[in-house]
Design a protein around this motif. Structure first.
Motif, PDB file in Angstrom:
ATOM      1  N   CYS A  98       0.842  -1.205   0.000  1.00 58.90           N
ATOM      2  CA  CYS A  98       0.000   0.000   0.000  1.00 58.90           C
ATOM      3  C   CYS A  98       0.873   1.250   0.000  1.00 58.90           C
ATOM      4  O   CYS A  98       0.476   2.288  -0.503  1.00 58.90           O
ATOM      5  CB  CYS A  98      -0.969   0.002   1.181  1.00 58.90           C
ATOM      6  SG  CYS A  98      -0.282   0.607   2.734  1.00 58.90           S
ATOM      7  N   GLY A  99       2.060   1.162   0.587  1.00 56.48           N
ATOM      8  CA  GLY A  99       3.004   2.270   0.545  1.00 56.48           C
ATOM      9  C   GLY A  99       2.933   3.231   1.713  1.00 56.48           C
ATOM     10  O   GLY A  99       3.831   4.066   1.879  1.00 56.48           O
ATOM     11  N   CYS A 101       3.390   3.127   4.940  1.00 57.25           N
ATOM     12  CA  CYS A 101       4.439   3.153   5.970  1.00 57.25           C
ATOM     13  C   CYS A 101       5.801   3.476   5.401  1.00 57.25           C
ATOM     14  O   CYS A 101       6.757   3.644   6.145  1.00 57.25           O
ATOM     15  CB  CYS A 101       4.534   1.786   6.648  1.00 57.25           C
ATOM     16  SG  CYS A 101       5.282   0.536   5.565  1.00 57.25           S
ATOM     17  N   CYS A 133       4.755  -2.130   9.526  1.00 52.66           N
ATOM     18  CA  CYS A 133       4.184  -2.215   8.180  1.00 52.66           C
ATOM     19  C   CYS A 133       3.045  -3.213   8.256  1.00 52.66           C
ATOM     20  O   CYS A 133       3.270  -4.402   8.470  1.00 52.66           O
ATOM     21  CB  CYS A 133       5.211  -2.693   7.159  1.00 52.66           C
ATOM     22  SG  CYS A 133       4.466  -2.995   5.540  1.00 52.66           S
ATOM     23  N   ARG A 134       1.815  -2.747   8.097  1.00 48.74           N
ATOM     24  CA  ARG A 134       0.676  -3.657   8.187  1.00 48.74           C
ATOM     25  C   ARG A 134       0.552  -4.535   6.943  1.00 48.74           C
ATOM     26  O   ARG A 134      -0.177  -5.522   6.954  1.00 48.74           O
ATOM     27  CB  ARG A 134      -0.626  -2.878   8.427  1.00 48.74           C
ATOM     28  CG  ARG A 134      -0.762  -2.401   9.850  1.00 48.74           C
ATOM     29  CD  ARG A 134      -0.907  -3.563  10.828  1.00 48.74           C
ATOM     30  NE  ARG A 134      -2.256  -4.087  10.888  1.00 48.74           N
ATOM     31  CZ  ARG A 134      -2.541  -5.336  11.274  1.00 48.74           C
ATOM     32  NH1 ARG A 134      -1.570  -6.187  11.579  1.00 48.74           N
ATOM     33  NH2 ARG A 134      -3.804  -5.720  11.348  1.00 48.74           N
ATOM     34  N   CYS A 135       1.224  -4.150   5.858  1.00 55.53           N
ATOM     35  CA  CYS A 135       1.199  -5.002   4.675  1.00 55.53           C
ATOM     36  C   CYS A 135       2.254  -6.102   4.763  1.00 55.53           C
ATOM     37  O   CYS A 135       2.333  -6.945   3.873  1.00 55.53           O
ATOM     38  CB  CYS A 135       1.419  -4.181   3.412  1.00 55.53           C
ATOM     39  SG  CYS A 135       0.133  -2.958   3.138  1.00 55.53           S
TER      40      CYS A 135
HETATM   41  S1  FES Z   1       3.306  -1.036   2.671  1.00 56.30           S
HETATM   42 FE1  FES Z   1       1.333  -0.912   3.560  1.00 56.30          FE
HETATM   43  S2  FES Z   1       1.774  -0.532   5.635  1.00 56.30           S
HETATM   44 FE2  FES Z   1       3.710  -0.895   4.789  1.00 56.30          FE
END
Ligand code: FES
Ligand code: FES
Lengths: 154, 702
Positions: A98-99, A101, A133-135
């Motif tokens: 998602c970018g 963080c 980083c939640r992703c």
């Molecule tokens: S890339 Fe989505 S929270 Fe790190």
């Protein structure tokens, strides 16, 4: 409210804000630099990481009055228009999902590499464990840091 | 845009020439659920723009929340178009009411888009070839498209797509373009770098949080802290004295503190004095909720019934029962909920990080009294979605507030507001019973589920069963002759919603751990037991075997380490994981390595599949180790990352993903990586300690 002068990405800026306004919100609202992100507001996620006099600091926990007179660098200012080697490594390893963080991750990584030219995995854990980083891009972040370290040693 | 042609109900594409700048092709894809049926006219789902500068831009109307759709959709289009990948760009679709039903979820983007995007890319390619053939006065069949050019080999001529774009805009679009033979694919199935990375490393990407609109104010909205509570009275006079606070105003969803900036809104919010009417829920606790679940467990409706589990169990000599419980979970997207709205008498413009544009537009129209066509919705980048951003609560707050103050307003949730707002993964209570035959093979399986319903928000449940609550349980793939799965729906005020992998997020844990219990009871190896019971499930079996082999299942491990295995199907994809764990001196679980095998049918971008497996594992591991929202006095207890910890870099296992290509039906990829990790880890803990984890989160072992 009081006028406060900060040096941000090399330019002196004066803003009229309450002295307790967190630096994060000084940067995002009156200064309009939105690359620095808000994630938790309590020093838990480091999405808001900037450099203050070269150190990686979470800007949500620093008041405007404390930041006055300091040299502050944000994600927009790390490379002077070009991409920083850490940003290039991030692109090479295709780190972001998602970018959201990633500004904070990159600011922490740049500060790490400034003082440690060849960080070990343990050094990376230590320097980066503040950044959530939640992703779950952590393994790519690690690879990108090693890549950037290697690039500068070449 | 100057001319438009080819817009009929029959045509699936609409062509325009861009004034002096090339070709714009819009196309209508049937929306979800209507795949393969005739296309409704007038709605455009996506665009291809071919500039005279040879740049090919794909404009994508799905939400980008990290799953990579801004790259995978262009890959599919570019493959059939024969575009030069280095010239390909992608953009999020602008607000355009001609876009049809829009929503991103259920790991569905590729599954619903694949065939249609191929057709569109192929049609555009044929139009460019026709344009070139006309130009050269040759038969189109003597020309070929390759890497951004149309080539006429016989005369050694070539023209770039940019040169052909304007002419192609005058060509009638083909109805049935010839698709490429998949064996000749150059892009699909090969790892490709994401197209949206630069804006995500230089701070330029615009998330909802970063939207700036002239004259915009910033608001925080105080909601009832108690689920189902209502406003009784409030006093905003102290808040209004805070510098830069402009307005304190009751809206139907709460009390909005409107200010010049976020910090002033925060201070104003803190200074609000509010009396809430807590209603009947002001004393509700997690213990009450569990007690309710317990009382209801025998009242379930039958979701699946095979054979006679009660009879088979009565005859069996070896049998076990167990209770499995999972808590409510917050999504905790990295970017807290937010939305910007500008409500005017004759229109409403919205900038939202949303997964569900259609519902958002409808709700905004309802709140403002405008027609949906008067609502312009811009989708920003999403700082994570995981299902949360298919809700519209944050959008309602922004639209109400802007409507009330008559100015553009950005509503920002603090992390605490975000985490306490509800819309959680439902808690679930599961009573399990199983029995073995004389040789130790399972013969009976009973799974009684109690869990709040997500789907009842959309209307009455069919047969009283919420299919999301039983998914992954009612379709248990194992060959066990006697099986019963029931579901009971408790009524609770805590709001629930889709959370990455939905029912599979809990049911994989419950079923895969309980199967491990049956393996232990019968003295069987957990992997061998699964293999046997999956003999007629080739896709399950293949990923299971791949993960086990690659992980060295059965091979010795260093002292203090163990392995656990789990396999689960969700959203059309099959995933098996083997986790390798140890415990430190304090009883903290450490997951060292996860070997993951995935079969999602045809793969568009293997690199994205890998990234999504890692992502799903990190997300599921955070929940397994730490995630829980508990309720006290009708309120959520956890409200930030200190009380709701998540996995960080030092806890992230090494992940090895093996893609099993089966050529079978396409599956999703955003969610299926999440379900198997909790059971794989818990089964590994059992192998190490002989202690069963039947209640998540694991937290710390004594
Ligand atoms: S890339 Fe989505 S929270 Fe790190
Ligand atoms: S926003 Fe500063 S640490 Fe999270």
């Amino acid at each position: 409210m009081a006028p406060i002068t900060l040096t941000i990405n090399g330019t002196a800026r004066t803003v009229d804000v309450p002295p307790d306004m967190p630096l994060l919100w000084v940067i995002r609202d009156p200064l309009g630099l939105t690359g620095t992100k808000f994630g938790c507001g309590i020093g838990q996620c480091r999405a808001c990481t900037v450099h203050i006099d070269g150190d990686a600091i979470f800007s949500c926990q620093v008041s405007a009055s404390t930041a006055a007179g300091k040299k502050i660098t944000t994600i927009e200012g790390i490379s002077g228009g070009q991409l920083h080697k850490v940003q290039r490594a991030w692109i090479e390893e295709d780190v972001p999902q998602c970018g959201y963080c990633q500004s904070g991750q990159i600011m922490s990584a740049v500060a790490l590499l400034a003082t440690n030219k060849a960080p070990t995995d343990a050094d990376i854990d230590e320097a980066m464990r503040g950044n959530i980083c939640r992703c779950g891009t952590y393994n790519r972040i690690r690879r990108a840091i090693h890549r950037a370290a290697k690039e500068s040693s070449e | 845009m100057t001319t438009t042609r080819g817009i009929t109900r029959r045509h699936f594409i609409e062509v325009s020439s861009l004034a002096g700048a090339g070709l714009l092709i819009g196309f209508r894809l049937p929306t979800k659920g209507t795949a393969g049926t005739a296309v409704a006219g007038g709605e455009i789902n996506a665009w291809i723009r071919i500039g005279t500068d040879d740049i090919v831009t794909f404009i994508v109307n799905q939400s980008e929340m990290g799953q990579g759709v801004l790259t995978s959709y262009p890959m599919i289009l570019a493959e059939e178009l024969e575009a030069d990948w280095s010239q390909v760009r992608s953009e999020l679709a602008p607000a355009d009411t001609r876009f049809g039903s829009q929503g991103t979820g259920g790991s569905a983007s590729i599954r619903t888009g694949y065939a249609k995007l191929r057709k569109v890319g192929a049609a555009a390619r044929e139009m460019l070839v026709s344009a070139a053939a006309q130009n050269w006065r040759v038969d189109p069949s003597s020309c070929r498209a390759e890497n951004g050019f149309v080539i006429h080999a016989a005369s050694n001529r070539r023209m770039s797509y940019g040169q052909l774009a304007e002419k192609a805009a005058t060509v009638t679009p083909p109805e049935n373009p010839q698709l490429k033979d998949p064996r000749t694919f150059k892009l699909i199935g090969k790892p490709a770098k994401r197209l949206d990375t630069v804006s995500k490393v230089n701070g330029a990407g615009v998330f909802g949080m970063d939207v700036k609109v002239p004259g915009m104010l910033v608001a925080q909205v105080a909601h009832s802290p108690v689920f189902g509570g209502k406003l009784k009275s409030f006093d905003g006079s102290t808040a209004l004295k805070i510098p830069d606070v402009r307005n304190v105003i009751a809206i139907p969803t709460g009390i909005a503190v409107v200010a010049d900036n976020y910090w002033a809104a925060t201070k104003g919010r803190e200074a609000l004095e509010i009396v809430w009417d807590e209603g009947t829920n002001g004393k509700l606790s997690s213990a009450d909720i569990t007690a309710l679940f317990e009382r209801m467990v025998d009242q379930g409706k039958v979701a699946r019934s095979d054979g006679d589990p009660a009879g088979a169990t009565a005859k069996a000599t070896r049998k076990i029962e167990a209770l499995y419980q999972v808590p409510y979970l917050a999504h905790a997207t990295m970017e807290p909920m937010n939305c910007t709205a500008d409500v005017r008498p004759d229109r409403c413009e919205i900038w939202a990080p949303t997964q569900f544009q259609t519902a958002s537009r409808q709700l905004a129209a309802q709140i403002t009294g405008l027609k949906p066509e008067q609502v312009m919705l811009h989708t920003t980048l999403l700082g994570g979605g995981f299902g949360r951003r298919a809700q519209t609560d944050f959008l309602a707050d922004a639209v109400h507030t802007s409507k009330a103050v008559g100015q553009p307003v950005k509503v920002i949730y603090s992390r605490e507001d975000d985490m306490r707002a509800g819309f959680y993964r439902p808690a679930a209570y599961n009573r399990m019973a199983g029995a073995l035959d004389a040789e130790g093979w399972p013969v009976a399986w009973t799974h009684q589920i109690v869990s709040p319903s997500i789907l009842e928000a959309f209307g009455p449940l069919k047969d009283g069963i919420d299919r999301t609550s039983v998914e992954g349980a009612e379709n248990l793939p194992y060959a066990i002759p006697n099986m019963l799965v029931t579901y009971a729906k408790p009524d609770l005020p805590v709001t629930v919603w889709f959370w990455r992998s939905v029912g599979s997020s809990q049911n994989a844990f419950v079923t895969e751990c309980f199967l491990d219990e049956l393996a232990a009871l019968g003295g069987k190896d957990p992997y061998e037991l699964r293999r046997r019971l999956l003999a007629n499930r080739p896709r399950h079996k293949r990923v299971l075997e791949t993960a086990a082999q690659k992980a060295g299942w059965g091979a010795p491990l260093p002292q203090g380490r163990s392995r656990g295995i789990a396999v689960h199907q969700s959203f059309g994809s099959f995933v098996a994981q083997v986790a390798e764990v140890s415990l430190d001196g304090q009883g903290h679980v450490r997951v060292h390595r996860v070997v993951c095998a995935v079969d999602c049918g045809d793969v568009v971008n293997p690199d994205t599949v890998q990234a999504q497996m890692e992502s799903g594992i990190a997300y599921g591991l955070s929940a397994a180790l730490y995630g829980e929202i508990t309720i006290q006095n009708g309120r959520a207890v956890q409200d930030n990352f200190d009380s709701y910890p998540v996995v960080r870099i030092d806890e992230m296992p090494a992940v090895e993903t093996h893609i099993v290509t089966s050529g079978d039906a396409l599956g999703g990829i955003g969610e299926p990586g999440t379900p198997p990790i909790a059971p794989a880890v818990c089964n590994a803990i059992y192998a190490l300690t002989k202690k069963r984890i039947r209640k998540l989160p694991i937290k710390q072992l004594a």
